[in-house]
Motif scaffolding. Structure first.
Motif, PDB file in Angstrom:
ATOM      1  N   PHE A 160      51.551  36.918 -15.547  1.00 58.38           N
ATOM      2  CA  PHE A 160      52.664  36.875 -13.886  1.00 58.38           C
ATOM      3  C   PHE A 160      53.984  36.586 -14.444  1.00 58.38           C
ATOM      4  N   CYS A 177      49.446  24.218  -6.911  1.00 64.39           N
ATOM      5  CA  CYS A 177      48.591  23.330  -8.436  1.00 64.39           C
ATOM      6  C   CYS A 177      48.019  22.804  -8.215  1.00 64.39           C
ATOM      7  N   THR A 183      46.023  20.957 -10.932  1.00 64.31           N
ATOM      8  CA  THR A 183      46.117  21.219 -12.231  1.00 64.31           C
ATOM      9  C   THR A 183      47.632  20.645 -12.482  1.00 64.31           C
ATOM     10  N   LEU A 186      53.073  22.086 -12.338  1.00 62.45           N
ATOM     11  CA  LEU A 186      54.415  22.084 -11.419  1.00 62.45           C
ATOM     12  C   LEU A 186      54.999  21.051 -10.969  1.00 62.45           C
ATOM     13  N   VAL A 211      47.218  26.502 -16.436  1.00 60.25           N
ATOM     14  CA  VAL A 211      45.927  26.636 -17.225  1.00 60.25           C
ATOM     15  C   VAL A 211      46.280  28.676 -16.371  1.00 60.25           C
ATOM     16  N   CYS A 213      45.099  29.990 -13.302  1.00 61.20           N
ATOM     17  CA  CYS A 213      44.919  30.259 -11.988  1.00 61.20           C
ATOM     18  C   CYS A 213      45.388  31.608 -11.627  1.00 61.20           C
ATOM     19  N   GLY A 214      46.795  31.383 -11.290  1.00 59.76           N
ATOM     20  CA  GLY A 214      47.082  32.846 -10.359  1.00 59.76           C
ATOM     21  C   GLY A 214      47.265  31.749  -9.332  1.00 59.76           C
ATOM     22  N   ALA A 215      46.672  30.308  -8.982  1.00 61.51           N
ATOM     23  CA  ALA A 215      46.902  29.654  -7.029  1.00 61.51           C
ATOM     24  C   ALA A 215      48.903  30.167  -6.663  1.00 61.51           C
ATOM     25  N   CYS A 216      49.579  29.302  -7.723  1.00 56.88           N
ATOM     26  CA  CYS A 216      50.751  29.721  -7.193  1.00 56.88           C
ATOM     27  C   CYS A 216      51.584  30.768  -7.240  1.00 56.88           C
TER      28      CYS A 216
HETATM   29  S1  SF4 Z   1      48.663  29.727 -12.567  1.00 56.95           S
HETATM   30 FE1  SF4 Z   1      50.566  28.353 -11.229  1.00 56.95          FE
HETATM   31  S2  SF4 Z   1      48.899  26.551  -9.815  1.00 56.95           S
HETATM   32 FE2  SF4 Z   1      47.314  27.729 -11.368  1.00 56.95          FE
HETATM   33  S3  SF4 Z   1      47.452  26.050 -13.194  1.00 56.95           S
HETATM   34 FE3  SF4 Z   1      49.650  28.035 -14.001  1.00 56.95          FE
HETATM   35  S4  SF4 Z   1      50.813  26.638 -12.515  1.00 56.95           S
HETATM   36 FE4  SF4 Z   1      49.251  25.971 -11.455  1.00 56.95          FE
END
Ligand code: SF4
Ligand code: SF4
Ligand code: SF4
Ligand code: FES
Length: 951
Positions: A160, A177, A183, A186, A211, A213-216
């Protein structure tokens, strides 16, 4: 088909049982107390404009777009942060609100690039939607003041991008995040107009703590955080809900497509295991499906030193079938067998074991669960009566004390790891029992109450010592034991664990766990409220794996921590369908539903429906098949979707077994390590190319839905069917739903399961029946499946694998987040940026003694063999212990592991190998020889194109 758009209610659902009735825009609505006005309005179909709110996390109240008017209250409160109240009268649309909202949007848009037409998020941008929703037609402030439009993009993450020029500083990413992933990578750096999202200490995403994960990305309402695949391919136009094919958490995803092309995998909020969250593997690591090394044409060869020859499906199948028939005619019915795959669907697994039992006519079938969770099956069936975990993942929300033993959820089962972290941040207590300092021991806002850093191989001693404390300090839940368990067995057990030799003080010299720490942990487990044990392969992959599982079950029964939400015994299953492959009868002694082949009633059911006699004697396990091959009695094997050469212990022995066979048929996506010894290669299909079901670690059966045509031409179950027909045992399933109908007919715990029922209920947790069509989230509520809970004596027997002057260190193994098992899939994705090679973790003291510096090549030598890899000097491991992963074939970590295995199930003792480590110059002779042979073995002789005259 269209794109599934889930409703965003703006704020999370309230769990309150009390109800509140209010009026919104003249309409009465009743919702649980604690619900926000925003959510209440959305539940009746009114979408209040919003930007900073989303229902995956708590309201923040920063954008001021969601203002409402409330009768009798001054001002215009934010609907996302204002809870409903009885009798409240709310207006969501008034001229005053419209003006205020327009003003807010004007400010946002004046500092935003106006490139909507060429923006990757065009059509999927909440800022764009809100501009429309509030009727914004002009921006009075102009676009030429100070702005952030020229800021550079961060494209470091492989999946991303972060484009700060499009950021509206709504903090949704930061909160995702923190709250969802846990985690805390951010922050919003800077103040006021200068404030910006910043990973870690203003680092690029790739080198930050992120890490991936894509949640953000999912939370971002603008194009600031966008999947690169969307930028490259464009917005998806239809989607299908399916299930992740990596780990046993079983996350549900929307596969978002453009035609036959997968654009992105978006975690599904209604997914019961993941509740809208994901990890880097399921979310992003699906590119292997199109990797250039994927094999899509069947191939055969007469011997393994020849190159492969591409052939038609007809030729490959008839060749394989005639070879198996020839071998059985020459060496006997028992001379062939097969291995089912925990990566494949239930239907495919069921069909492979059916082929072996019905077409081969023997029970020589086994599965990779042999090498991971077979002790779970044995241990939990013996003590409780069912070979499966007792809880659903939602149960973690009621946990007050979590015990994590021999598992590393934040790496191995990341979405469960995030859910657990949420609960720990809410105040649940934590005990970690692991030789290594896994992340959960100390991670942002979480610190384990106790970390019992035991010596590898001493689980049973530690668990029995915990039982000693519970019994001798009077912490047993006597009412539970009296009512639910066999009392005589309990008394025998209580007497056994009370022996002084199991006191924490007596076991400390063996286990390395300080007695006081162990006592405190046992007291916390017994008295801290709802206590749940989550465990992994660090419990099962030992010579006493089954004993340790039973020791865990003993603890749960003795303290009454079983049979309700928030407690229980929870094996964290490794592969996506390892539970399913066991349920489907993949073991040589069991038919589907864990019924022994010697059980006449069960066997007769199968014999009647299948029209064949089934051998009442158990067949060979994987290890027995390989031993028999080396001895010359076992000659042919059909392996669907497993790479036993890389995943099974003592690689040289596996190689010798495979090399001794006359027909090895491998069905897989890639020419894996096992295929180096194969004579027939049948190209397999990915989870995106098939219909079927997976069963996750919670016993939850979920649909896998086909989103694209199989590149190899067939779904895996169709290939098995072709082979069976060629062997002379007819199969004619038109669709995998028909296979599931047969499974449900033959398996009492699957009664009523069908594709229609799964579509209706979303998922089903076995056991299910007419009374419980959606299944059983928590087992053993009223009584144990076996009747009375069985306490089992768990004498600690040290492994035969001993350290000594030649091999003074103990090697233990595990996984890391970005890679998956043998890495066949994840190594063929951009996930390699996080893990290019397996490293050997070694404590600074042990490293110093041996002159090893961080990054040095080291030789890892055991009694079984040697390999080389690079060292990472770290105090995550205790002195005397070294640790590595086994994701890369070049490492050959299993050259080093031994033949020792669990006494009950033969599950290999991967977690304890006595080793020596020394500085080295490079690969061992075996690694070099193996590398050369693998390269030679993968040659494919393709016919030269016939040139026309003049070309
Ligand atoms: S992808 Fe986004 S939500 Fe996931 S660990 Fe990275 S910064 Fe945090
Ligand atoms: S990156 Fe996206 S989610 Fe994060 S603050 Fe900016 S606009 Fe909001
Ligand atoms: S946690 Fe497991 S099931 Fe979920 S996305 Fe990650 S690998 Fe897939
Ligand atoms: S959505 Fe309520 S303040 Fe932003």
């Amino acid at each position: 088909m269209s794109l599934i758009r889930e409703i965003d209610y703006g704020t999370p659902a309230s769990a309150s049982e009390a109800e509140v009735t209010l009026t919104i825009d003249g309409q009465e609505v009743t919702v649980p107390a604690g619900t926000s006005i925003m959510r209440a309005a959305q539940e009746m179909g009114t979408a209040i404009p919003k930007l900073c709110a989303t229902d995956m996390m708590d309201a923040f109240g920063s954008c001021r777009l969601c203002l409402v008017e409330i009768e009798g209250r001054a001002g215009t409160p934010a609907s996302c942060t204002t809870p409903v109240a009885p009798g409240m009268v709310v207006s969501t649309q008034t001229p005053k609100l419209a003006k205020l909202r327009k003003g807010v949007m004007e400010l946002y848009i004046s500092d935003h690039p106006l490139d909507c037409l060429t923006c990757a998020a065009n059509g999927d941008c909440e800022l764009q939607d809100m501009a429309g929703a509030v009727g914004l037609r002009e921006v009075r402030y102009g676009y030429d003041g100070d702005n952030h439009l020229a800021e550079a993009k961060d494209e470091s993450n492989p999946y991303f991008t972060y484009d700060p020029s499009k950021c509206i500083v709504c903090s949704r990413c930061v909160r995702a995040c923190d709250e969802v992933q846990g985690t805390f990578a951010l922050t919003i750096a800077g103040r006021g107009f200068e404030s910006r999202v910043s990973p870690s200490q203003s680092e690029p995403f790739l080198s930050s703590e992120c890490v991936s994960c894509g949640a953000c990305v999912q939370a971002c309402p603008t194009a600031t955080l966008t999947e690169k695949s969307v930028i490259e391919i464009g917005q998806p136009e239809h989607s299908v809900v399916t299930t992740c094919a990596y780990c046993g958490v079983g996350c549900a995803f929307k596969a978002e497509m453009r035609g036959e092309e997968l654009v992105r995998m978006v975690p599904y909020k209604e997914g019961p295991a993941n509740r809208g969250h994901s990890c880097v593997k399921g979310r992003f690591a699906w590119g292997y499906a199109n990797h250039k090394e994927r094999i899509t044409k069947p191939m055969i060869r007469a011997s393994i030193d020849q190159p492969w020859r591409e052939v038609s499906w007809e030729e490959a199948i008839s060749h394989a079938a005639s070879e198996f028939k020839r071998i059985q005619a020459k060496y006997g019915r028992q001379s062939v067998g097969g291995i089912t795959s925990s990566r494949c669907t239930n239907e495919e697994t069921f069909l492979v074991q059916k082929l072996i039992r019905a077409a081969f006519g023997n029970n020589n079938v086994d599965t990779c669960a042999r090498v991971c969770h077979s002790p779970t099956g044995y241990g939990l069936k013996t003590t409780f009566g069912t070979s499966a975990g007792t809880q659903d993942f939602d149960s973690v929300e009621d946990v007050e004390v979590a015990v994590i033993i021999g598992a590393n959820p934040t790496d191995g089962h990341p979405v469960f790891g995030s859910r657990l972290k949420q609960r720990l941040r809410e105040g649940a207590r934590l005990i970690v029992i692991d030789p290594r300092r896994i992340d959960l021991v100390r991670t942002p806002h979480i610190e384990a109450d106790h970390h019992l850093a035991l010596r590898p191989g001493t689980n049973v001693a530690v668990l029995t010592a915990m039982a000693h404390v519970i019994v001798t300090e009077g912490l047993v839940d006597e009412a539970f034991v009296r009512e639910r368990c066999d009392l005589d067995e309990f008394h025998d057990w209580a007497e056994f664990v009370s022996q002084p030799r199991y006191s924490p003080e007596a076991t400390e010299p063996l286990t390395g766990v300080p007695a006081e720490e162990l006592r405190a942990a046992a007291r916390l487990y017994a008295t801290g409220g709802n206590a749940a044990i989550y465990y992994g392969l660090g419990v099962t992959e030992h010579s006493q794996g089954s004993t340790a599982v039973m020791a865990i079950a003993n603890l749960a029964m003795a303290t009454g921590n079983i049979g309700r939400p928030g407690v229980g015994v929870n094996p964290l299953r490794g592969q996506n369908n390892v539970q399913g492959s066991c349920d489907m009868g993949s073991f040589p002694h069991e038919l589907s539903g864990y019924r022994h082949v010697s059980d006449d009633t069960a066997r007769t059911m199968f014999e009647t429906l299948w029209g064949v006699d089934i051998d009442p004697e158990p067949g060979l396990r994987i290890t027995n098949m390989l031993d028999a091959a080396v001895e010359g009695a076992f000659k042919g094997i059909y392996i669907q979707g497993e790479d036993i050469l890389q995943s099974d212990p003592n690689t040289r022995h596996v190689a010798a077994g495979l090399a001794a066979m006359e027909c090895v048929v491998v069905q897989d996506l890639f020419l894996n390590e096992t295929a180096n010894y194969a004579h027939v290669f049948l190209p397999g299909s990915t989870f995106l190319e098939k219909n079927g079901t997976f069963t996750n670690a919670e016993r939850r059966i979920q649909m896998v839905r086909k989103v694209m045509t199989p590149k190899n031409g067939y779904e895996d179950w169709e290939i098995t069917q072709l082979l069976s027909n060629a062997l002379g045992y007819p199969m004619d399933y038109g669709h995998p739903s028909k296979i599931m109908d047969e499974i449900a007919r033959l398996t009492p715990t699957f009664a009523g399961v069908s594709f229609e029922a799964l579509d209706k209920h979303g998922s089903i947790q076995w056991p299910c029946n007419e009374a419980k069509p959606a299944g059983t989230p928590v087992m053993h509520m009223e009584g144990f499946v076996r009747g009375k809970g069985k306490f089992v004596i768990t004498d600690y027997v040290p492994t035969d694998e001993k350290t000594g002057p030649r091999f003074p260190l103990l090697l233990t193994t595990g996984r890391i987040l970005s890679q998956y098992n043998v890495g066949a899939q994840t190594r063929r994705t951009a996930n390699v940026v996080w893990h290019e090679e397996d490293l050997l973790e070694i404590h600074p003291h042990d490293a110093e003694d041996r002159g090893i510096r961080d990054g040095d090549w080291v030789k890892l030598q055991s009694r079984a063999g040697a390999t080389t890899l690079r060292a990472r000097v770290t105090d995550r491991v205790t002195p005397g212990v070294v640790y590595t992963t086994f994701h890369h074939p070049a490492t050959q970590a299993n050259v080093v592991t031994t033949n020792y295995s669990d006494w009950a199930t033969n599950c290999p003792e991967y977690k304890v190998t006595a080793v020596q480590v020394a500085v080295s110059n490079g690969p061992t002779e075996w690694q070099e020889r193996y590398g050369d042979q693998a390269m030679r073995s993968r040659r494919i002789a393709r016919e030269e194109p016939v040139l026309e005259a003049g070309e």
